[in-house]
Structure formats: C-alpha cells, structure tokens
Design a protein around this motif. Sequence first.
Motif, short mmCIF file in Angstrom:
data_model
loop_
_atom_site.label_atom_id
_atom_site.label_comp_id
_atom_site.label_asym_id
_atom_site.label_seq_id
_atom_site.Cartn_x
_atom_site.Cartn_y
_atom_site.Cartn_z
N PHE A 26 -0.20 4.82 30.82
CA PHE A 26 -0.02 4.57 29.39
C PHE A 26 -0.76 5.61 28.56
N LYS A 27 -0.10 6.08 27.49
CA LYS A 27 -0.74 6.98 26.53
C LYS A 27 -0.58 6.39 25.14
N GLY A 28 -1.70 6.21 24.44
CA GLY A 28 -1.68 5.75 23.07
C GLY A 28 -1.90 6.94 22.15
N VAL A 29 -1.06 7.07 21.13
CA VAL A 29 -1.18 8.14 20.15
C VAL A 29 -1.30 7.48 18.79
N ARG A 30 -2.41 7.72 18.10
CA ARG A 30 -2.69 7.04 16.83
C ARG A 30 -2.87 8.06 15.71
N VAL A 31 -2.19 7.83 14.61
CA VAL A 31 -2.31 8.64 13.42
C VAL A 31 -3.02 7.78 12.38
N ALA A 44 0.84 -1.20 0.00
CA ALA A 44 0.00 0.00 0.00
C ALA A 44 0.87 1.24 0.00
N GLU A 45 0.23 2.35 -0.30
CA GLU A 45 0.88 3.65 -0.16
C GLU A 45 -0.05 4.56 0.61
N VAL A 46 0.56 5.42 1.41
CA VAL A 46 -0.20 6.39 2.17
C VAL A 46 -0.60 7.51 1.24
N VAL A 47 -1.89 7.89 1.29
CA VAL A 47 -2.39 8.97 0.44
C VAL A 47 -2.30 10.31 1.17
N ARG A 48 -2.85 10.34 2.38
CA ARG A 48 -2.84 11.57 3.18
C ARG A 48 -3.22 11.25 4.61
N PRO A 49 -2.79 12.11 5.54
CA PRO A 49 -3.25 11.94 6.92
C PRO A 49 -4.71 12.35 7.03
N LEU A 50 -5.46 11.64 7.85
CA LEU A 50 -6.88 11.94 8.05
C LEU A 50 -7.18 12.52 9.42
N THR A 51 -6.62 11.91 10.46
CA THR A 51 -6.91 12.38 11.82
C THR A 51 -5.90 11.77 12.78
N THR A 52 -5.92 12.28 13.98
CA THR A 52 -5.15 11.69 15.07
C THR A 52 -6.09 11.42 16.23
N HIS A 53 -5.69 10.52 17.08
CA HIS A 53 -6.49 10.20 18.26
C HIS A 53 -5.55 9.77 19.38
N SER A 54 -5.78 10.28 20.56
CA SER A 54 -4.99 9.91 21.74
C SER A 54 -5.90 9.44 22.84
N PHE A 55 -5.38 8.57 23.68
CA PHE A 55 -6.11 8.15 24.87
C PHE A 55 -5.09 7.82 25.96
N THR A 56 -5.55 7.88 27.19
CA THR A 56 -4.69 7.54 28.32
C THR A 56 -5.38 6.50 29.18
N GLU A 57 -4.56 5.71 29.84
CA GLU A 57 -5.07 4.71 30.77
C GLU A 57 -4.16 4.70 31.99
N ALA A 58 -4.75 4.55 33.14
CA ALA A 58 -3.99 4.54 34.39
C ALA A 58 -3.23 3.22 34.59
N ARG A 59 -3.60 2.22 33.84
CA ARG A 59 -2.97 0.92 34.02
C ARG A 59 -1.85 0.71 33.01
N ARG A 60 -1.26 -0.47 33.07
CA ARG A 60 -0.15 -0.80 32.17
C ARG A 60 -0.59 -0.81 30.72
N ASN A 61 0.38 -0.79 29.84
CA ASN A 61 0.14 -0.83 28.41
C ASN A 61 -0.75 -2.03 28.08
N PRO A 62 -1.93 -1.80 27.49
CA PRO A 62 -2.87 -2.90 27.24
C PRO A 62 -2.41 -3.89 26.17
N ILE A 63 -1.46 -3.51 25.35
CA ILE A 63 -0.99 -4.38 24.28
C ILE A 63 0.04 -5.39 24.79
#
Length: 152
Positions: free
Chosen positions: A96-101, A68-87
């Motif tokens: 933990f803070k997740g930052v998603r592009v 695949a090729e990236v066309v353009r960025p669409l949005t970002t989304h962040s979330f935080t959790e008080a517990r350990r990394n869920p992954i």
Amino acid sequence: MHFSEYDTRLAGYAVIVNDDDEILLSWFNGGKDRLHAIWTLPGGGIEFDESIEAGTVREIKEETGFDAEVVRPLTTHSFTEARRNPIFSDSTDRPFKGVRVVYEARITGGTLGTLEVDGTTDRAEWLPIDSLQNVRHARIIDLGLDAWRAAV
C-alpha cells in the motif's frame, strides 16, 4: 516495484486556522480498530472522478459541517506499508502507498458538526494549536502546520 503491483490511496487534507490560533481537527475513530482513534486534519480519500481540491472541500464538509475553499497547496506526504490498505479491512494483501496533499483552506459557511454517518469521523473541534503537544494526534497535523507556518 511497478505501480501496478501495489494499491494507492490519494487523499487531500486541510489546515484551517482561525483568528484565535485554533486549528480545525477531525476525530478519526480508528475505523474497525478503535484503538487507533486520533485527532487528524479534516480530509480523506479522493474519489476517482473528482479533483484533489474538490475532494478536499467535500471531505471538509463531511467531517466538520463547514463549507470551505482551498487557498493554496502547502505540502505533500507519501508513505508505504508492506501490509494491506490500513483504511479498508476488506482490501487484498497487496503493498500500500498513501499519497497525501495538504492544503491551506478557509471556512466560507456552514456550522460545526460532522455529517458522516457510520464513517471514520465522529466529531470535529477547534483546538488551540499550542494544546496539540498534550493530545493524541496524527503526524499529518504537524507536517501541515509546519508547512503552513513556513508559508505565512
């Protein structure tokens, strides 16, 4: 809280829609907790030495079998959790803070079929966009589709 006091995971995801109004999705198997299995956008964690775009393209290939090729960025989304990394269950008990592009991307080659072995993705499929209300799916899909519709 200072950035050195919590763990951050940077991830890139892709909205890929075909001419039949189907979206390419990955089946997240829940990792160690199979009860959290859910449809999600192809994508995932960005490696330390790669760009977000290159990491997103790599994740698309691993999870779907498609180049695949990236066309353009669409949005970002962040979330935080008080517990350990869920992954990663072996992480510390730091916040933990997740930052998603989220990008729009397009298929350039390859064939459908996940390349992950012993990973968190079991399969990928094209699902009709209008069927999403009837299937268990991650919120990132809705966020990505909303941004994609706004950009079209």
